[in-house]
Design an enzyme around this catalytic site. Structure first.
Site, PDB file in Angstrom:
ATOM      1  N   SER A 159      36.877  43.199  29.034  1.00  9.77           N
ATOM      2  CA  SER A 159      36.923  44.171  30.112  1.00  9.77           C
ATOM      3  C   SER A 159      35.814  45.214  29.964  1.00  9.77           C
ATOM      4  O   SER A 159      34.636  44.868  29.956  1.00  9.77           O
ATOM      5  CB  SER A 159      38.311  44.821  30.154  1.00  9.77           C
ATOM      6  OG  SER A 159      38.466  45.585  31.331  1.00  9.77           O
ATOM      7  N   ASP A 372      41.534  36.452  37.735  1.00 12.34           N
ATOM      8  CA  ASP A 372      41.267  37.882  37.573  1.00 12.34           C
ATOM      9  C   ASP A 372      40.702  38.451  38.867  1.00 12.34           C
ATOM     10  O   ASP A 372      39.632  38.033  39.318  1.00 12.34           O
ATOM     11  CB  ASP A 372      40.271  38.087  36.422  1.00 12.34           C
ATOM     12  CG  ASP A 372      39.924  39.560  36.194  1.00 12.34           C
ATOM     13  OD1 ASP A 372      40.637  40.425  36.748  1.00 12.34           O
ATOM     14  OD2 ASP A 372      38.969  39.826  35.459  1.00 12.34           O
ATOM     15  N   HIS A 428      42.921  38.579  33.804  1.00 14.19           N
ATOM     16  CA  HIS A 428      41.973  39.568  33.279  1.00 14.19           C
ATOM     17  C   HIS A 428      41.974  39.595  31.753  1.00 14.19           C
ATOM     18  O   HIS A 428      41.001  40.016  31.138  1.00 14.19           O
ATOM     19  CB  HIS A 428      42.330  40.951  33.831  1.00 14.19           C
ATOM     20  CG  HIS A 428      41.324  42.005  33.516  1.00 14.19           C
ATOM     21  ND1 HIS A 428      40.009  41.929  33.932  1.00 14.19           N
ATOM     22  CD2 HIS A 428      41.417  43.164  32.804  1.00 14.19           C
ATOM     23  CE1 HIS A 428      39.353  42.995  33.504  1.00 14.19           C
ATOM     24  NE2 HIS A 428      40.171  43.756  32.812  1.00 14.19           N
TER      25      HIS A 428
END
Length: 451
Positions: A159, A372, A428
């Site tokens: 991320s 995601d 994600h």
């Protein structure tokens, strides 16, 4: 940009041979509550940063490789957010243990990355996890706040680590140029669902919705017409672009349409995994019921909640040598209180940093879950195609990938140093939703890339 992370050098110098015997024995963890027996050691504690100035301390967790500790590489894992705990993330993704379903113990992680590497997790910047400072100014962070020496070294993360990790890698390479002895032997950068160009990822979300028939062509075309302020070629110059009110309203309309909901029932959390429902458990249920909660899909969406519950057990904090300041608030996987991040840094273009690393022959492996909606694969692929174009690198291979009986996804190779792999069914947090595939990417496509 100031890289205060250079402060780690003295500490990590002890890791030059990744020799755990050099760690302070007060940081040795005998056994975490509810932990199964293992044959490797683990350490946790604080790295003092300018102790005499303003009391900055960063919390770390180090795990030996399962075998051949001295000859295995060291991997530094950084978690995004910004403001999320890398140490906490270890217990829901790449670390040796996963919190059990009742959140009161641990079970062995079959796909822990310590099967092929020593692992070092750092709660950074200040304000994340158990890292703290006596100076309030240290809670105002930017990309330059998260920055380490070892033999074979990998830097990995997910991320917003798409900002942290490349900046750290560049800082280490710059350090190598300044000091002749004890060079960092950086072998690669590994990023999961990285944020590289935030503004464009926001629009890529709409491409994601449309490609999966979650919104209709009429709404899609309106958004593309209204929200056309920036593109791959002029991202840097348009970084301060403010979306028009009409653009924002249309994008929000797309969010509601994609999830067939209204403004009252919509939660941005749905974007982390667009096809699986978010976790509906809460810590009170875990505390009272103490039985195994029902997991509705093949992916346990409540892992972060279980980690948060486990890390707030007093005996866990004591065994971890954590929370020595007796925080007035509960441990959280991702902090919003007491943590302010430089908003402008979130929009920074990270392609120049990746370009810098590739020009210095550092392999870059990026993987991305195809469920995601925060940082969709469509956007990441576009960014990497733009990066390859700037470096005059051709797309040398495009194919599906799989390992054993597990389906992988698509693999793109740009020259000899840049790989991008999509992960089918991954969200994600690929390391949590598709742990086998994430481990395989790390061990097969990253560590063994150059061998």
């Amino acid at each position: 940009m100031e890289f205060r992370g250079v402060i780690f050098i003295l500490f990590l110098f002890l890791l030059l041979g990744v020799d755990s015997n050099d760690f302070p024995m007060k940081d040795l963890i005998s056994k975490l509550p509810g932990q199964p027996d293992v044959n490797f050691r683990q350490f946790a504690g604080y790295i003092e940063v300018d102790e005499n100035v303003d009391g900055r301390s960063l919390f770390y967790y180090f795990v030996e490789a399962e075998k051949d500790t001295l000859t295995q590489p060291l991997t530094i894992w950084l978690t995004g957010g910004p403001g999320c705990s890398s140490v906490g993330d270890a217990f829901g993704s790449v670390g040796p243990f996963i919190v059990t379903k009742d959140a009161h113990g641990l079970q062995t992680n079959s796909f822990s990355w310590n099967k092929v590497s020593n692992l070092l997790f750092i709660d950074s910047p200040i304000g994340s996890g158990w890292s703290y400072s006596n100076s309030s100014s240290d809670y105002n962070n930017g990309d330059g706040s998260t920055i380490f020496k070892s033999k074979d070294l990998y830097i990995a993360g997910s991320s917003f680590a798409g900002h942290f990790a490349p900046n750290l890698a560049i800082a280490l390479l710059d350090d190598n140029k300044q000091f002749e002895k004890s060079k960092f032997n950086l072998k690669g950068l590994v990023l999961g669902n990285p944020m590289l160009r935030k503004k464009l990822d926001e629009i890529a979300k709409v491409d994601f919705f449309f490609s999966r028939e979650m919104i209709n062509s009429s709404l899609y075309n309106k958004i593309k017409k209204e929200c056309n302020a920036i593109d791959e070629n002029n991202y840097f110059s348009s970084i301060k672009t403010t979306w028009s009110a009409k653009c924002k309203n249309l994008v929000f309309e797309a969010d509601l349409a994609a999830f067939k909901t209204d403004a009252h029932n919509y939660s941005p959390q749905k974007l982390f995994d667009v096809f699986r429902p978010p976790c509906t458990e809460n810590e009170l249920n875990l505390n009272l019921a103490k039985q195994v909660p029902i997991v509705g899909t093949e992916v346990d969406m409540c892992v972060p909640l279980r980690v948060q519950f486990y890390f707030n057990i007093p005996e866990v904090q004591k065994t971890f040598h954590g929370n020595r300041t007796n925080l007035s608030y509960r441990w959280q996987g991702c902090f919003t209180a007491n943590f302010k991040y430089n908003e402008a840094d979130k929009d920074l273009d990270m392609l120049p940093a990746l370009k810098n690393l590739l020009q210095q022959s550092v392999p870059v492996t990026i993987f991305s879950g195809d469920q995601d909606g925060i940082i969709p694969t469509e956007g990441t692929l576009q960014h990497l195609e733009k990066l390859a174009e700037e470096l005059n690198i051709k797309l040398t291979k495009e194919e599906t990938w799989s390992l054993r009986t597990k389906e992988g996804g698509l693999k793109y190779e740009f020259g000899d140093l840049l790989k991008f792999l999509t992960v089918k069914g991954g969200n994600h947090h690929v390391t949590s939703s598709r742990p086998f595939q994430a481990f395989s990417i790390f061990s097969t496509f990253a560590i063994n890339w150059m061998h």
